[in-house]
Write an enzyme that holds these catalytic residues in place. Structure first.
Site, PDB file in Angstrom:
ATOM      1  N   HIS A  53      -1.973 -14.033   5.113  1.00 50.38           N
ATOM      2  CA  HIS A  53      -2.933 -13.015   4.692  1.00 50.38           C
ATOM      3  C   HIS A  53      -3.665 -12.361   5.867  1.00 50.38           C
ATOM      4  O   HIS A  53      -4.894 -12.275   5.845  1.00 50.38           O
ATOM      5  CB  HIS A  53      -3.999 -13.629   3.766  1.00 50.38           C
TER       6      HIS A  53
ATOM      7  N   VAL B 265       9.690   3.457  12.715  1.00 47.64           N
ATOM      8  CA  VAL B 265       8.778   4.388  13.371  1.00 47.64           C
ATOM      9  C   VAL B 265       8.316   3.799  14.699  1.00 47.64           C
ATOM     10  O   VAL B 265       7.846   2.659  14.758  1.00 47.64           O
ATOM     11  CB  VAL B 265       7.566   4.703  12.468  1.00 47.64           C
TER      12      VAL B 265
ATOM     13  N   GLU C  55      10.774   3.713   5.891  1.00 46.27           N
ATOM     14  CA  GLU C  55      10.737   2.261   5.756  1.00 46.27           C
ATOM     15  C   GLU C  55      11.735   1.632   6.733  1.00 46.27           C
ATOM     16  O   GLU C  55      12.914   1.990   6.725  1.00 46.27           O
ATOM     17  CB  GLU C  55      11.063   1.864   4.310  1.00 46.27           C
ATOM     18  N   ALA C  56      11.228   0.696   7.522  1.00 44.82           N
ATOM     19  CA  ALA C  56      12.083   0.045   8.508  1.00 44.82           C
ATOM     20  C   ALA C  56      13.121  -0.860   7.855  1.00 44.82           C
ATOM     21  O   ALA C  56      14.230  -1.012   8.353  1.00 44.82           O
ATOM     22  CB  ALA C  56      11.226  -0.777   9.476  1.00 44.82           C
TER      23      ALA C  56
ATOM     24  N   ALA D 189       0.824  -1.209   0.000  1.00 43.83           N
ATOM     25  CA  ALA D 189       0.000   0.000   0.000  1.00 43.83           C
ATOM     26  C   ALA D 189       0.859   1.260   0.000  1.00 43.83           C
ATOM     27  O   ALA D 189       0.621   2.188  -0.784  1.00 43.83           O
ATOM     28  CB  ALA D 189      -0.921  -0.002   1.223  1.00 43.83           C
TER      29      ALA D 189
HETATM   30  C1  LIG Z   1       5.240 -15.059   2.276  1.00 48.52           C
HETATM   31  C2  LIG Z   1       4.030 -14.328   1.784  1.00 48.52           C
HETATM   32  C3  LIG Z   1       3.375 -14.800   0.637  1.00 48.52           C
HETATM   33  C4  LIG Z   1       2.255 -14.129   0.168  1.00 48.52           C
HETATM   34  N1  LIG Z   1       1.719 -14.497  -1.039  1.00 48.52           N
HETATM   35  C5  LIG Z   1       0.784 -13.703  -1.611  1.00 48.52           C
HETATM   36  C6  LIG Z   1       0.354 -13.924  -2.943  1.00 48.52           C
HETATM   37  O1  LIG Z   1       0.839 -14.816  -3.642  1.00 48.52           O
HETATM   38  N2  LIG Z   1      -0.608 -13.112  -3.450  1.00 48.52           N
HETATM   39  C7  LIG Z   1      -1.164 -12.098  -2.715  1.00 48.52           C
HETATM   40  O2  LIG Z   1      -2.052 -11.410  -3.216  1.00 48.52           O
HETATM   41  N3  LIG Z   1      -0.768 -11.864  -1.447  1.00 48.52           N
HETATM   42  C8  LIG Z   1       0.221 -12.615  -0.896  1.00 48.52           C
HETATM   43  N4  LIG Z   1       0.668 -12.331   0.357  1.00 48.52           N
HETATM   44  C9  LIG Z   1       0.003 -11.245   1.121  1.00 48.52           C
HETATM   45  C10 LIG Z   1       0.350  -9.867   0.622  1.00 48.52           C
HETATM   46  O3  LIG Z   1       1.706  -9.784   0.245  1.00 48.52           O
HETATM   47  C11 LIG Z   1       0.041  -8.863   1.748  1.00 48.52           C
HETATM   48  O4  LIG Z   1      -1.323  -8.957   2.077  1.00 48.52           O
HETATM   49  C12 LIG Z   1       0.337  -7.434   1.338  1.00 48.52           C
HETATM   50  O5  LIG Z   1       1.665  -7.308   0.905  1.00 48.52           O
HETATM   51  C13 LIG Z   1       0.080  -6.498   2.517  1.00 48.52           C
HETATM   52  O6  LIG Z   1       0.407  -5.182   2.142  1.00 48.52           O
HETATM   53  P1  LIG Z   1       0.532  -4.046   3.236  1.00 48.52           P
HETATM   54  O7  LIG Z   1       0.778  -2.784   2.496  1.00 48.52           O
HETATM   55  O8  LIG Z   1      -0.635  -4.141   4.132  1.00 48.52           O
HETATM   56  O9  LIG Z   1       1.791  -4.452   4.123  1.00 48.52           O
HETATM   57  P2  LIG Z   1       3.304  -4.772   3.725  1.00 48.52           P
HETATM   58  O10 LIG Z   1       3.447  -4.984   2.260  1.00 48.52           O
HETATM   59  O11 LIG Z   1       3.752  -5.863   4.615  1.00 48.52           O
HETATM   60  O12 LIG Z   1       4.085  -3.419   4.058  1.00 48.52           O
HETATM   61  C14 LIG Z   1       4.354  -2.941   5.332  1.00 48.52           C
HETATM   62  C15 LIG Z   1       5.667  -2.175   5.262  1.00 48.52           C
HETATM   63  O13 LIG Z   1       5.807  -1.373   6.421  1.00 48.52           O
HETATM   64  C16 LIG Z   1       7.113  -1.513   6.914  1.00 48.52           C
HETATM   65  N5  LIG Z   1       7.055  -1.248   8.351  1.00 48.52           N
HETATM   66  C17 LIG Z   1       6.434  -2.005   9.290  1.00 48.52           C
HETATM   67  N6  LIG Z   1       6.579  -1.456  10.501  1.00 48.52           N
HETATM   68  C18 LIG Z   1       7.279  -0.313  10.343  1.00 48.52           C
HETATM   69  C19 LIG Z   1       7.743   0.680  11.233  1.00 48.52           C
HETATM   70  N7  LIG Z   1       7.496   0.616  12.536  1.00 48.52           N
HETATM   71  N8  LIG Z   1       8.443   1.730  10.728  1.00 48.52           N
HETATM   72  C20 LIG Z   1       8.706   1.804   9.388  1.00 48.52           C
HETATM   73  N9  LIG Z   1       8.296   0.881   8.508  1.00 48.52           N
HETATM   74  C21 LIG Z   1       7.591  -0.178   8.971  1.00 48.52           C
HETATM   75  C22 LIG Z   1       7.484  -2.943   6.574  1.00 48.52           C
HETATM   76  O14 LIG Z   1       8.872  -3.147   6.614  1.00 48.52           O
HETATM   77  C23 LIG Z   1       6.883  -3.078   5.193  1.00 48.52           C
HETATM   78  O15 LIG Z   1       7.758  -2.642   4.189  1.00 48.52           O
HETATM   79  C24 LIG Z   1       1.769 -12.994   0.866  1.00 48.52           C
HETATM   80  C25 LIG Z   1       2.433 -12.527   1.996  1.00 48.52           C
HETATM   81  C26 LIG Z   1       3.566 -13.165   2.447  1.00 48.52           C
HETATM   82  C27 LIG Z   1       4.283 -12.619   3.654  1.00 48.52           C
END
Ligand SMILES: Cc1cc2nc3c(=O)[nH]c(=O)nc-3n(C[C@H](O)[C@H](O)[C@H](O)COP(=O)(O)OP(=O)(O)OC[C@H]3O[C@@H](n4cnc5c(N)ncnc54)[C@H](O)[C@@H]3O)c2cc1C
Ligand SMILES: *[C@@H]1O[C@H](CO)[C@@H](O)[C@H](O)[C@H]1NC(C)=O
Ligand SMILES: *[C@@H]1O[C@H](CO)[C@@H](O)[C@H](O)[C@H]1NC(C)=O
Ligand SMILES: *[C@@H]1O[C@H](CO)[C@@H](O)[C@H](O)[C@H]1NC(C)=O
Ligand SMILES: *[C@@H]1O[C@H](CO)[C@@H](O)[C@H](O)[C@H]1NC(C)=O
Length: 645
Positions: A579, A311, A121-122, A101
């Protein structure tokens, strides 16, 4: 002086060469890639998870430099360390986390020259090998994963060490989109209509479809595979159907046809059928949010990124958000936001940051002595998809048998995208109430050769006994049916270990805990369908036979293949499919939700959560595509709100 130093640092960061266009992301020399893969694999075998976030609080790798003391005294430590505060810097928007996101938000908001944006970004820059989908399991055991585990589970993860499932989350530019399996699975129309019916106007399927299409550039054109009304053609994120293993994919399609399924585009009008899998792939390169959204925006002068920046707190005064506090290389910084803070740290870390900042359930914050700013059900309602990888078929075909160098060459020649391991093949959806009933209960997807079963088992955290059992599987000829539970009734929770940001949060998905046992029963119904493949002509032609592996803890108690035995097997080898959602869920009522339909935190100004955690109920798919959609939609709303001011 310090401000200038910090700005220079940021300048240097966003000019590093690793962030230039896609072709320079990966060095395409196959021999060198082989060496790097071999090093990654061997490093991953030796890797130990840190178990906490202390690394950020350390300067020059000196473990004692940042007032290392009693973990309960974090705030007091900060007072002592006040000299380490850097002068605040100021932006219009601060994005916490550059994952699926956050990456989309960063790109779309920095399209407006007048907005200034800081993304914190952490993790570090994404490693070169994250571009290869097929090495993803080796990144799980590396500093690019936060390294979480679930709490001890009573009804699942029983084949994992201490009954705790590993809980990977991407920790790098691109977040989990840079470590995931890359499967592009949007979900069912009714999933989003359901969100709207839960009191979230603007989130019905017809409202969100344009935001699925806007980011997408579908590169497959075959009319049979693509329902073109439902796909985008000119967005920044490429979606592709990769080249396949000969024989196997077609056989998997055929076996479904024998059982009455049509071949469909599951991301089109009709999800219910069987399909070739669509992936987040640009050619053979993973199209993570980093690749598709951040890299193209990285040189914009109004957009700054700071990596390795953890953060610890969102700063709020009189219920108005004005900035964030973060730690980097042992120094504490404050960054101020003139317009908004956008929290995109994902379903696990966003609730942790909110609670550390005083937004959360009163009892939980009281327990840790955190002063409460807003009483909201943060961390509650955790829903996750689980999957069962334990049904195997052994064929007498060698689908794939080549050296790592051959595999890598086929990757650099753009012939096979999923190299070197984990060949996901085909996808299908199963609705137990009949085809017209809407949302399916179960999804199947398949791992086909080449699969390194042993390494997969290790990544899923299985005990040595079960890793040994996976060792007996053939990487050349065996297939498994992965059964995914799409609409779990069980609910878990994310809580704090303490008020110290150096501690990991506590993750309890509470799998298979619904009192009526619907979750387990639906998985069992999925098993029964997967067993029918054994009787099909298609599988007979492949000489594919059900391979009943030992389940030591079930075999001694139950008759093999009996219902109780399968229940036991499901509890033993099922794992998270990674997920998690709903920990900051969207809704109209502050007693049962955390954000409203604009994703603004109830009762707090200038703070939104934009990530998977806002999903109020699970989707019949995999979340990454929906998370991109969510961020696209909110980016448009933010632009509309502030450009009229
Ligand atoms: C192993 C695995 C396989 C998956 N396979 C699939 C798939 O095939 N297809 C699919 O659709 N979905 C898949 N998913 C799920 C999908 O990737 C996630 O639902 C999606 O990436 C979530 O997005 P997000 O933006 O919510 O969080 P994230 O993409 O996890 O982003 C969060 C970010 O915030 C950063 N962050 C966290 N805490 C802090 C902090 N305190 N300070 C600064 N930065 C911070 C993290 O380092 C990270 O970069 C998979 C997930 C994993 C882990
Ligand atoms: C698979 O087994 C069948 C029956 O034993 C045999 O006829 C066939 O040649 C075998 N196929 C392969 C690819 O080995
Ligand atoms: C794979 O190839 C190697 C080397 O050519 C050969 O020794 C081995 O028998 C093959 N394995 C299978 C299962 O075909
Ligand atoms: C699967 O099919 C084979 C024949 O191909 C048969 O021998 C075997 O008993 C079947 N197994 C089950 C569990 O139905
Ligand atoms: C950006 O700034 C210019 C000039 O200051 C102004 O004309 C324009 O309306 C602004 N655009 C937005 C989107 O705020």
């Amino acid at each position: 002086m310090t401000t200038i130093r910090h700005l220079l640092l940021i300048l240097v960061l966003y000019l590093t060469p690793s962030v230039l266009g896609s072709s320079s992301e990966v060095n395409l020399d196959p021999a060198e890639l082989v060496q790097k893969i071999e090093r990654l694999v061997s490093d991953s075998k030796k890797y130990y998870f840190p178990g906490n976030n202390k690394e950020y609080f350390v300067e020059n790798n000196d473990m004692n430099s940042f007032c290392e003391s009693n973990v309960d005294q974090y705030e007091e430590d900060l007072q002592l360390c006040n000299k380490k505060f850097e002068t605040p810097h100021e932006y219009d928007f601060i994005i916490i986390g550059t994952g699926t996101a956050g990456g989309v938000l960063a790109n779309r908001l920095s399209e407006i020259d007048n907005f200034t944006i800081l993304a914190l970004e952490a993790g570090d820059e994404a490693p070169e090998l994250s571009a290869m989908l097929g090495v993803n399991i080796y990144l799980h055991r590396s500093p690019y994963n936060w390294g979480y585990y679930t709490t001890r589970q009573k009804n699942m993860c029983l084949g994992s060490k201490q009954s705790k499932c590993p809980y990977p989350r991407g920790k790098m530019m691109g977040g989990s989109s840079a470590i995931n399996f890359g499967m592009y699975v949007r979900g069912h129309r009714e999933d989003f209509d359901n969100w709207e019916q839960m009191g979230n106007p603007g989130w019905g399927f017809d409202d969100v479809l344009p935001y699925f299409k806007k980011p997408e550039h579908a590169t497959f054109t075959d009319a049979a595979l693509m329902d073109s009304d439902y796909h985008g053609a000119d967005g920044p994120q490429k979606i592709s159907i990769p080249n396949e293993t000969p024989i196997l994919t077609q056989a998997l399609i055929d076996v479904h046809k024998e059982l009455g399924k049509l071949e469909v585009d599951y991301n089109g009008k009709n999800q219910d059928g069987v399909s070739k899998l669509q992936f987040f792939l640009d050619g053979n390169i993973r199209s993570s949010s980093n690749h598709a959204f951040i890299n193209p925006a990285r040189a914009r002068p109004n957009f700054h990124v700071s990596v390795r920046s953890y953060v610890t707190k969102i700063l709020i005064e009189n219920k108005r958000t004005y900035g964030v506090r973060y730690v980097k290389d042992g120094k504490e910084y404050v960054a101020k936001a003139r317009k908004e803070v956008l929290l995109s740290a994902g379903s696990i870390n966003s609730p942790q940051i909110l609670m550390l900042s005083g937004i959360g359930p009163k009892d939980e914050l009281d327990k840790h002595g955190i002063e409460i700013i807003q009483d909201l059900p943060v961390g509650k309602y955790l829903q996750d998809h689980q999957f069962f990888p334990g049904i195997f078929y052994r064929t007498n075909h060698t689908f794939y048998n080549s050296t790592l160098l051959d595999k890598v060459k086929s990757w650099t020649d753009n012939k096979r995208a999923l190299t070197p391991s984990l060949g996901q093949q085909a996808i299908s959806f199963w609705n137990f109430l009949g085809p017209d009933d809407g949302q399916p209960e179960i999804e199947f997807f398949f791992f086909g050769p080449p699969v390194n079963w042993h390494d997969l088992a290790e990544v899923l955290g299985y005990t040595d006994e079960y890793v040994e059992i996976f060792n007996t599987l053939s990487p050349y000829s065996d297939i498994n049916v992965n059964i995914e539970l799409l609409h779990p009734k069980s609910e878990g929770r994310v809580t704090l270990h303490s008020r110290d940001p150096r501690d990991f949060p506590i993750i309890d998905p509470n799998y298979f805990s619904d009192p009526e046992g619907i979750d387990l029963e639906n998985m069992y119904k999925g098993v029964q369908i997967a067993l029918k493949f054994n009787e099909t002509e298609t599988f007979k032609k492949l000489h594919a036979k059900l391979l009943v592996v030992p389940y030591p803890n079930c075999d001694e108690k139950y008759e093999k293949l009996s219902k109780n035995w399968w229940y036991c097997a499901l509890k033993t080898l099922s794992s998270t499919l990674f997920h998690p959602i709903a920990t900051t869920r969207m809704g109209p009522d502050p007693s049962t939700s955390v954000v409203n339909a604009q994703l603004k935190v109830h009762g707090i100004e200038n703070l939104r959560v934009v990530d998977a955690g806002i999903m109020p109920d699970h989707i019949s798919g995999h979340p990454n595509a929906a998370v991109v959609m969510i961020a696209e939609k909110i980016a448009d709303e933010i632009k509309a709100q502030y450009s009229t001011l």
